[in-house]
Enzyme design. Structure first.
Site, short mmCIF file in Angstrom:
data_model
loop_
_atom_site.label_atom_id
_atom_site.label_comp_id
_atom_site.label_asym_id
_atom_site.label_seq_id
_atom_site.Cartn_x
_atom_site.Cartn_y
_atom_site.Cartn_z
N ASN A 85 0.86 -1.17 0.00
CA ASN A 85 0.00 0.00 0.00
C ASN A 85 0.90 1.23 0.00
O ASN A 85 1.64 1.46 0.97
CB ASN A 85 -0.89 -0.05 1.26
CG ASN A 85 -1.75 1.18 1.40
OD1 ASN A 85 -1.66 2.13 0.61
ND2 ASN A 85 -2.58 1.19 2.42
N ASN B 274 1.97 6.03 -10.00
CA ASN B 274 0.68 6.00 -10.70
C ASN B 274 -0.48 5.66 -9.78
O ASN B 274 -1.62 6.00 -10.08
CB ASN B 274 0.80 4.97 -11.84
CG ASN B 274 -0.54 4.64 -12.44
OD1 ASN B 274 -1.11 5.41 -13.21
ND2 ASN B 274 -1.09 3.48 -12.07
N SER C 273 -3.29 14.86 -12.86
CA SER C 273 -4.62 14.84 -13.47
C SER C 273 -5.01 16.24 -13.93
O SER C 273 -4.56 17.24 -13.35
CB SER C 273 -5.65 14.35 -12.45
OG SER C 273 -6.96 14.50 -12.97
N TYR D 230 -9.31 15.19 -4.35
CA TYR D 230 -8.52 14.68 -5.48
C TYR D 230 -7.76 15.83 -6.17
O TYR D 230 -6.58 15.71 -6.48
CB TYR D 230 -9.48 13.98 -6.44
CG TYR D 230 -8.87 13.24 -7.59
CD1 TYR D 230 -8.44 11.92 -7.46
CD2 TYR D 230 -8.76 13.84 -8.85
CE1 TYR D 230 -7.91 11.23 -8.55
CE2 TYR D 230 -8.24 13.15 -9.93
CZ TYR D 230 -7.82 11.85 -9.77
OH TYR D 230 -7.29 11.16 -10.85
N LYS E 11 -3.69 16.07 -6.40
CA LYS E 11 -3.00 16.10 -7.70
C LYS E 11 -2.27 17.43 -7.89
O LYS E 11 -1.19 17.46 -8.49
CB LYS E 11 -3.99 15.86 -8.84
CG LYS E 11 -4.62 14.46 -8.83
CD LYS E 11 -3.61 13.35 -8.96
CE LYS E 11 -4.27 12.00 -9.20
NZ LYS E 11 -3.30 10.89 -9.26
N ILE F 242 -9.76 9.12 -19.06
CA ILE F 242 -9.17 7.92 -19.65
C ILE F 242 -10.05 6.73 -19.26
O ILE F 242 -10.44 6.60 -18.08
CB ILE F 242 -7.73 7.70 -19.13
CG1 ILE F 242 -6.86 8.96 -19.31
CG2 ILE F 242 -7.10 6.46 -19.78
CD1 ILE F 242 -6.62 9.41 -20.73
P1 NAP Z 1 -7.69 2.36 -11.69
O1 NAP Z 1 -8.08 1.69 -12.96
O2 NAP Z 1 -8.70 2.56 -10.62
O3 NAP Z 1 -6.42 1.57 -11.09
C1 NAP Z 1 -5.86 2.03 -9.89
C2 NAP Z 1 -4.58 1.29 -9.63
O4 NAP Z 1 -3.97 1.83 -8.45
C3 NAP Z 1 -4.78 -0.20 -9.36
O5 NAP Z 1 -3.68 -0.88 -9.91
C4 NAP Z 1 -4.77 -0.27 -7.84
O6 NAP Z 1 -4.34 -1.54 -7.33
C5 NAP Z 1 -3.75 0.79 -7.52
N1 NAP Z 1 -3.85 1.33 -6.17
C6 NAP Z 1 -4.89 2.00 -5.62
N2 NAP Z 1 -4.60 2.34 -4.35
C7 NAP Z 1 -3.34 1.86 -4.09
C8 NAP Z 1 -2.51 1.88 -2.97
N3 NAP Z 1 -2.88 2.47 -1.82
N4 NAP Z 1 -1.30 1.28 -3.05
C9 NAP Z 1 -0.89 0.68 -4.20
N5 NAP Z 1 -1.66 0.64 -5.30
C10 NAP Z 1 -2.88 1.22 -5.25
O7 NAP Z 1 -7.11 3.82 -11.99
P2 NAP Z 1 -6.57 4.47 -13.34
O8 NAP Z 1 -7.68 5.13 -14.03
O9 NAP Z 1 -5.70 3.54 -14.08
O10 NAP Z 1 -5.67 5.65 -12.74
C11 NAP Z 1 -4.28 5.54 -12.55
C12 NAP Z 1 -3.74 6.90 -12.13
O11 NAP Z 1 -4.07 7.88 -13.11
C13 NAP Z 1 -4.32 7.41 -10.81
O12 NAP Z 1 -3.34 8.10 -10.10
C14 NAP Z 1 -5.40 8.37 -11.27
O13 NAP Z 1 -5.67 9.34 -10.28
C15 NAP Z 1 -4.76 8.95 -12.50
N6 NAP Z 1 -5.72 9.52 -13.44
C16 NAP Z 1 -6.68 8.75 -14.02
C17 NAP Z 1 -7.56 9.34 -14.91
C18 NAP Z 1 -8.64 8.55 -15.60
O14 NAP Z 1 -9.47 9.18 -16.27
N7 NAP Z 1 -8.68 7.23 -15.48
C19 NAP Z 1 -7.47 10.69 -15.19
C20 NAP Z 1 -6.48 11.44 -14.58
C21 NAP Z 1 -5.61 10.84 -13.72
P3 NAP Z 1 -5.38 -2.77 -7.07
O15 NAP Z 1 -5.66 -3.34 -8.45
O16 NAP Z 1 -4.63 -3.72 -6.19
O17 NAP Z 1 -6.60 -2.17 -6.45
#
Ligand code: NAP
Length: 242
Positions: free
Chosen positions: A59, A88, A140, A153, A157, A186
């Site tokens: 974590n 990430n 973000s 959030y 960020k 995304i």
């Molecule tokens: P996601 O699909 O929800 O995946 C989140 C990932 O983070 C998973 O691998 C999860 O692991 C891991 N995670 C969550 N909490 C954690 C912790 N405390 N320690 C270690 N790992 C942890 O998210 P995503 O959309 O790919 O987003 C990835 C990053 O991009 C994030 O920082 C998010 O804020 C940023 N972002 C996303 C978007 C978007 O539109 N998707 C836009 C802007 C920024 P588990 O599988 O074990 O739960």
């Protein structure tokens, strides 16, 4: 062997980043917090293409867990160091501030900002000693613009962007670069509850982005070609300007 650690590498953007970095020749360390099956699937995909990966569960918000996991990795790889770190891991727990619960505020800040601090503080000293490193922080659009319902959030960020710019100046003389990426919308588990049909009308490109489109920027920033880019925030948002 060059090693890259991707926090939150089991799903979404992190998964695509792991696969893309493996294709660039990195041995990828896939971090996850609870979803071992998803992390294992990423490892299997990488290995099926003859590339190298390992799992490292922790974590990011738990300083002790981070230290234990990275100590154990370092003990098993005494001659090696992690030259690419992709911070990430992140979570969304949206609420308007007036109804925000303490855990919604704290968990989001502790994962994004605390996670950056815990993991980066440990690894940056190796990069500085070896005089080469790449740190890429997943920020973000929300951290640039501020989005209603996301004070937690957006704050996390925006703080990550500030930390990126400050650390970049500290470590530049040691040939360590620190950059942030600011994705817009995304397609991933994080955004699956959003109304894509309604939101995509606001996006000039007319759709949500793909995790691979973010991963392409990560691999560039991780490469030696990006040596003169540091302290930068690169938007990947389909033209959805702030
Ligand atoms: P996601 O699909 O929800 O995946 C989140 C990932 O983070 C998973 O691998 C999860 O692991 C891991 N995670 C969550 N909490 C954690 C912790 N405390 N320690 C270690 N790992 C942890 O998210 P995503 O959309 O790919 O987003 C990835 C990053 O991009 C994030 O920082 C998010 O804020 C940023 N972002 C996303 C978007 C978007 O539109 N998707 C836009 C802007 C920024 P588990 O599988 O074990 O739960």
């Amino acid at each position: 062997m060059k090693y890259a650690l991707v926090t939150g590498g089991s799903r979404g953007i992190g998964r695509a980043v792991c696969i893309a970095l493996a294709e660039e020749g990195y041995s990828v360390i896939i971090n996850y917090v609870s979803n071992k099956d998803a992390a294992q699937e990423v490892k299997d995909i990488i290995e099926s293409k003859g590339q190298s990966a390992e799992l490292l569960a922790f974590n990011v918000a738990d300083a002790q867990a981070v230290e234990e996991a990275l100590n154990s990795w370092q003990e098993q790889h005494p001659e090696d160091y992690i030259s690419v770190l992709v911070n990430n891991a992140g979570i969304r727990m949206d609420n308007v501030l007036v109804f925000m619960q303490d855990n919604q505020w704290n968990d989001v800040i502790n994962t994004t900002l605390g996670g950056f601090y815990n993991v980066t503080k440990y690894l940056v000293k190796y990069m500085m000693t070896k005089r080469y490193g790449r740190i890429i922080n997943m920020a973000s659009l929300s951290g640039l613009k501020g989005l209603p319902g996301q004070t937690n959030y957006s704050a996390a960020k925006a703080a990550l962007i500030g930390a990126t710019k400050a650390l970049a100046q500290e470590v530049a003389p040691r040939k360590v670069t620190v950059n942030a990426i600011a994705p817009g919308f995304i397609a991933s588990d994080m955004t699956k509850d959003l109304d894509e049909k309604a939101l995509k009308s606001m996006i000039p490109v007319g759709r949500f982005g793909k995790p691979e489109e973010v991963a392409a920027v990560v691999t560039f920033l991780a490469s030696e070609k990006a040596s003169y880019i540091t302290g930068e925030v690169i938007s990947v948002n389909g033209g959805l300007y702030t």
